[in-house]
Design a protein around this motif. Structure first.
Motif, PDB file in Angstrom:
ATOM      1  N   HIS A  50       0.831  -1.204   0.000  1.00  0.00           N
ATOM      2  CA  HIS A  50       0.000   0.000   0.000  1.00  0.00           C
ATOM      3  C   HIS A  50       0.875   1.267   0.000  1.00  0.00           C
ATOM      4  O   HIS A  50       0.683   2.161  -0.834  1.00  0.00           O
ATOM      5  CB  HIS A  50      -0.930  -0.034   1.220  1.00  0.00           C
ATOM      6  N   GLU A  51       1.843   1.307   0.897  1.00  0.00           N
ATOM      7  CA  GLU A  51       2.676   2.518   0.994  1.00  0.00           C
ATOM      8  C   GLU A  51       3.572   2.682  -0.230  1.00  0.00           C
ATOM      9  O   GLU A  51       3.820   3.799  -0.680  1.00  0.00           O
ATOM     10  CB  GLU A  51       3.526   2.484   2.273  1.00  0.00           C
TER      11      GLU A  51
ATOM     12  N   HIS B 176       1.793   4.495  -2.828  1.00  0.00           N
ATOM     13  CA  HIS B 176       1.884   5.953  -2.653  1.00  0.00           C
ATOM     14  C   HIS B 176       3.241   6.469  -3.128  1.00  0.00           C
ATOM     15  O   HIS B 176       3.328   7.468  -3.841  1.00  0.00           O
ATOM     16  CB  HIS B 176       1.693   6.332  -1.183  1.00  0.00           C
TER      17      HIS B 176
ATOM     18  N   HIS C   7      -6.616   7.575  -2.264  1.00  0.00           N
ATOM     19  CA  HIS C   7      -7.032   6.209  -1.955  1.00  0.00           C
ATOM     20  C   HIS C   7      -8.229   5.812  -2.796  1.00  0.00           C
ATOM     21  O   HIS C   7      -8.946   6.660  -3.317  1.00  0.00           O
ATOM     22  CB  HIS C   7      -7.386   6.079  -0.461  1.00  0.00           C
TER      23      HIS C   7
ATOM     24  N   ILE D  65      -8.643   2.255   2.046  1.00  0.00           N
ATOM     25  CA  ILE D  65      -8.372   2.338   3.481  1.00  0.00           C
ATOM     26  C   ILE D  65      -9.565   1.806   4.256  1.00  0.00           C
ATOM     27  O   ILE D  65     -10.668   2.282   4.059  1.00  0.00           O
ATOM     28  CB  ILE D  65      -8.043   3.775   3.918  1.00  0.00           C
TER      29      ILE D  65
ATOM     30  N   ILE E   1       0.548  11.787   2.844  1.00  0.00           N
ATOM     31  CA  ILE E   1      -0.546  10.831   2.700  1.00  0.00           C
ATOM     32  C   ILE E   1      -0.583   9.940   3.932  1.00  0.00           C
ATOM     33  O   ILE E   1       0.325   9.126   4.162  1.00  0.00           O
ATOM     34  CB  ILE E   1      -0.352   9.964   1.439  1.00  0.00           C
ATOM     35  N   SER E   2      -1.621  10.082   4.727  1.00  0.00           N
ATOM     36  CA  SER E   2      -1.763   9.308   5.953  1.00  0.00           C
ATOM     37  C   SER E   2      -2.707   8.138   5.716  1.00  0.00           C
ATOM     38  O   SER E   2      -3.732   8.268   5.053  1.00  0.00           O
ATOM     39  CB  SER E   2      -2.321  10.201   7.065  1.00  0.00           C
ATOM     40  N   CYS E   3      -2.343   6.980   6.245  1.00  0.00           N
ATOM     41  CA  CYS E   3      -3.077   5.746   5.931  1.00  0.00           C
ATOM     42  C   CYS E   3      -3.589   5.078   7.201  1.00  0.00           C
ATOM     43  O   CYS E   3      -2.844   4.404   7.901  1.00  0.00           O
ATOM     44  CB  CYS E   3      -2.166   4.786   5.176  1.00  0.00           C
TER      45      CYS E   3
END
Ligand SMILES: [Zn+2]
Length: 338
Positions: free
Chosen positions: A260-261, A264, A271, A281, A328-330
């Protein structure tokens, strides 16, 4: 003319296309290869080629032989008998446009089913570069809003691969097995695309394109976050930093969170709204979905159209270009006890 027979079975859906006489569209670019040696006087001989792809060696499946053969090739056929050709909808960065019969547009469907005409003839599958923009590769979520913050998703891209990845282990917050799990997640992008996401490890932090770091410091309800630095002129990436919030990721989730990261870090800011997508997410389970892969590929339109072997980006130019940043916060995916 050398023929190469491949055993791969076709899985393409078949569309029945009208006979030759049904199509009279004029024009049509592309080229068709020359005669393949002529017929035998009683039969027909078809020469099949591809135009517009980067390579001529593109396999096309032909019935009745039911073989995938690298183009260009010629084959003898019985006049009046059925002939079916299956071209791929996409060849690397190119998409199928139409079939030409002796230089005239015959059909816009990659699967061509018709009757063999008398005499020698040519069939050419014409490919063109995929259109740039959010609909370059579909289905995708490039044009959707990030459910995290309601902002439009954005796409950036690395100028060249392989990129250099540096794992910051100076604080010894994770052991080797965790890094191997994360790398397995990183690798899924290159395995899925065959082109994008190739990287090599570096121990030189200063020269890294992507830095991977670890922390025990929580940030909201996040399990990880990625920071991007990009050039505003062409949306190419300059640097990316992936941060894993170690205590919030369960032991078996590092590969999934890593995939996932890395998505990014390869240029996906935002997302997906579809839970099955790894880029949703909380993130969906591996493997990457078609939407994941197509969204990333859409950001690399200019990369594809430029060609994969362009000269490296000149450093002197990049130093004076305007940059932007994205954080970008997940949340959610892989959270311990979530
Ligand atoms: Zn995310």
């Amino acid at each position: 003319m050398k023929l190469r027979y491949l055993s791969t079975a076709s899985v393409m859906a078949g569309f029945v296309i009208g006979s030759f006489s049904s199509f009279g569209c004029g024009g049509g670019g592309g080229s068709s290869s020359g005669g393949g040696g002529g017929g035998n006087g009683t039969g027909s001989r078809v020469t099949v080629s591809v135009s517009g792809a980067r390579s001529q060696n593109v396999p096309v499946e032909i019935d009745p032989a039911r073989s995938k053969i690298n183009t260009p090739f010629s084959q003898d056929l019985a006049p009046g008998g059925p002939i079916t050709l299956y071209a791929s909808e996409g060849v690397a960065d190119r998409q199928f446009q139409h079939w030409l019969l002796n230089g005239q547009v015959l059909s816009t469907q990659p699967t061509l089913q018709t009757t063999t005409p008398a005499g020698d003839f040519s069939l050419t599958a014409v490919y063109t570069p995929r259109a740039c923009g959010p609909n370059g590769f579909t289905p995708n979520f490039a044009g959707e809003l990030d459910p995290q913050d309601g902002q439009p998703n954005k796409l950036y891209w690395w100028h060249d691969f392989p990129i250099r990845v540096y794992f910051d282990e100076t604080q010894s917050l994770v052991d080797r097995s965790v890094i191997e799990q994360i790398r397995a997640g990183f690798d899924t992008w290159h395995e899925a695309t065959g082109v994008l996401g190739a990287y090599e490890l570096t121990t030189d932090a200063a020269s890294a394109d992507i830095t991977v770091r670890f922390t025990h410091q929580p940030e909201g309800n996040g399990v990880a976050f990625t920071d991007l630095v990009f050039f505003t002129g062409d949306n190419t990436l300059d640097k990316a930093t992936i941060t894993f919030i170690v205590p919030r990721i369960s032991a078996d989730a590092f590969t999934r969170v890593g995939a996932h990261e890395f998505g990014h870090a390869l240029g996906l800011e935002g997302h997906s709204n579809v839970p099955a997508d790894v880029m949703s997410i909380p993130s969906g389970l591996l493997p990457l979905t078609a939407r994941d892969i197509n969204t990333l590929a859409s950001g690399y339109c200019a990369y594809y159209n430029r060609g994969r072997h362009a000269a490296p980006r000149p450093a002197a130019i990049t130093e004076h270009r305007a940059t932007g940043t994205a954080h970008i916060s997940c949340p959610g995916s892989g959270i311990t006890g979530d």
